[in-house]
Motif scaffolding. Structure first.
Motif, PDB file in Angstrom:
ATOM      1  N   UNK A  78     -10.532  12.668  -2.967  1.00 39.39           N
ATOM      2  CA  UNK A  78      -9.193  12.145  -3.241  1.00 39.39           C
ATOM      3  C   UNK A  78      -9.193  11.182  -4.415  1.00 39.39           C
ATOM      4  N   UNK A  79     -10.210  10.330  -4.475  1.00 39.38           N
ATOM      5  CA  UNK A  79     -10.306   9.385  -5.598  1.00 39.38           C
ATOM      6  C   UNK A  79     -10.494  10.142  -6.906  1.00 39.38           C
ATOM      7  N   UNK A  80     -11.315  11.168  -6.887  1.00 40.39           N
ATOM      8  CA  UNK A  80     -11.527  11.963  -8.104  1.00 40.39           C
ATOM      9  C   UNK A  80     -10.255  12.667  -8.543  1.00 40.39           C
ATOM     10  N   UNK A  81      -9.414  13.032  -7.579  1.00 37.76           N
ATOM     11  CA  UNK A  81      -8.152  13.709  -7.887  1.00 37.76           C
ATOM     12  C   UNK A  81      -7.028  12.740  -8.240  1.00 37.76           C
ATOM     13  N   UNK A  82      -7.301  11.440  -8.205  1.00 36.96           N
ATOM     14  CA  UNK A  82      -6.298  10.454  -8.577  1.00 36.96           C
ATOM     15  C   UNK A  82      -5.372  10.027  -7.455  1.00 36.96           C
ATOM     16  N   UNK A  83      -5.686  10.384  -6.206  1.00 37.12           N
ATOM     17  CA  UNK A  83      -4.811  10.032  -5.086  1.00 37.12           C
ATOM     18  C   UNK A  83      -4.640   8.530  -4.911  1.00 37.12           C
ATOM     19  N   UNK A  84      -5.596   7.742  -5.370  1.00 35.78           N
ATOM     20  CA  UNK A  84      -5.541   6.302  -5.157  1.00 35.78           C
ATOM     21  C   UNK A  84      -5.235   5.530  -6.429  1.00 35.78           C
ATOM     22  N   UNK A  85      -4.902   6.245  -7.483  1.00 39.06           N
ATOM     23  CA  UNK A  85      -4.544   5.566  -8.728  1.00 39.06           C
ATOM     24  C   UNK A  85      -3.247   4.790  -8.523  1.00 39.06           C
ATOM     25  N   UNK A  86      -3.242   3.563  -8.968  1.00 45.19           N
ATOM     26  CA  UNK A  86      -2.057   2.719  -8.834  1.00 45.19           C
ATOM     27  C   UNK A  86      -1.305   2.689 -10.153  1.00 45.19           C
ATOM     28  N   UNK A  87      -0.002   2.737 -10.066  1.00 48.11           N
ATOM     29  CA  UNK A  87       0.831   2.650 -11.257  1.00 48.11           C
ATOM     30  C   UNK A  87       1.012   1.175 -11.623  1.00 48.11           C
ATOM     31  N   UNK A  88       1.006   0.847 -12.901  1.00 46.09           N
ATOM     32  CA  UNK A  88       1.229  -0.547 -13.303  1.00 46.09           C
ATOM     33  C   UNK A  88       2.616  -1.024 -12.855  1.00 46.09           C
ATOM     34  N   UNK A  89       2.665  -2.240 -12.423  1.00 46.81           N
ATOM     35  CA  UNK A  89       3.932  -2.868 -12.058  1.00 46.81           C
ATOM     36  C   UNK A  89       4.720  -3.120 -13.338  1.00 46.81           C
ATOM     37  N   UNK A  90       6.002  -2.723 -13.398  1.00 46.93           N
ATOM     38  CA  UNK A  90       6.768  -2.890 -14.636  1.00 46.93           C
ATOM     39  C   UNK A  90       6.880  -4.327 -15.114  1.00 46.93           C
ATOM     40  N   UNK A  91       6.891  -5.287 -14.195  1.00 53.58           N
ATOM     41  CA  UNK A  91       7.084  -6.674 -14.596  1.00 53.58           C
ATOM     42  C   UNK A  91       5.793  -7.395 -14.943  1.00 53.58           C
ATOM     43  N   UNK A  94       0.307  -4.996 -13.907  1.00 52.72           N
ATOM     44  CA  UNK A  94      -0.844  -4.866 -13.008  1.00 52.72           C
ATOM     45  C   UNK A  94      -0.532  -3.830 -11.946  1.00 52.72           C
ATOM     46  N   UNK A  95      -1.541  -3.369 -11.227  1.00 54.11           N
ATOM     47  CA  UNK A  95      -1.278  -2.366 -10.193  1.00 54.11           C
ATOM     48  C   UNK A  95      -0.260  -2.869  -9.174  1.00 54.11           C
ATOM     49  N   UNK A  96       0.647  -1.980  -8.830  1.00 51.02           N
ATOM     50  CA  UNK A  96       1.651  -2.301  -7.816  1.00 51.02           C
ATOM     51  C   UNK A  96       1.128  -1.900  -6.442  1.00 51.02           C
ATOM     52  N   UNK A  97       1.401  -2.719  -5.465  1.00 53.73           N
ATOM     53  CA  UNK A  97       0.998  -2.348  -4.113  1.00 53.73           C
ATOM     54  C   UNK A  97       2.084  -1.475  -3.511  1.00 53.73           C
ATOM     55  N   UNK A  98       1.647  -0.489  -2.757  1.00 53.45           N
ATOM     56  CA  UNK A  98       2.610   0.444  -2.159  1.00 53.45           C
ATOM     57  C   UNK A  98       2.724   0.210  -0.686  1.00 53.45           C
TER      58      UNK A  98
END
Length: 98
Positions: A78-91, A94-98
């Protein structure tokens, strides 16, 4: 029939988890990513019998998570497939928590 199979699977997974957490891992060798320094915060893993893996934070070495071989394999894939990639927080950028 499916209900019985689900219950059997659940019971097997609980047994595996209980056995995994009953293992004495006091003498395992912990590994971290290459290039990290001893004083840096890092994730450490230890290989356990049967392909299982233990994982901890260098900042909290007493809290150890343990994964069966199947759980670890699913996580790594899953990590290799990007399942845990975090999108940067717009403000904050930094990674946004989901």
């Amino acid at each position: 029939m499916a209900g019985v199979q689900d219950e059997e699977l659940k019971a097997r997974k609980e047994r595996e988890r209980d056995e995994l957490y009953a293992l004495d891992i006091s003498g395992v060798e912990w590994h971290c990513a290459p290039g990290t320094e001893e004083h840096e915060e890092r994730v450490e893993i230890a290989y356990l019998p049967g392909g299982a893996v233990a994982m901890r934070s260098s900042l909290d070495p007493d809290t150890v998570l343990r994964y069966t071989e199947a759980e670890w394999r699913a996580f790594v894939l899953g990590a290799r497939d990007g399942e845990f990639d975090l999108e940067p927080s717009p403000d904050k950028g930094s990674p946004a928590s989901e």
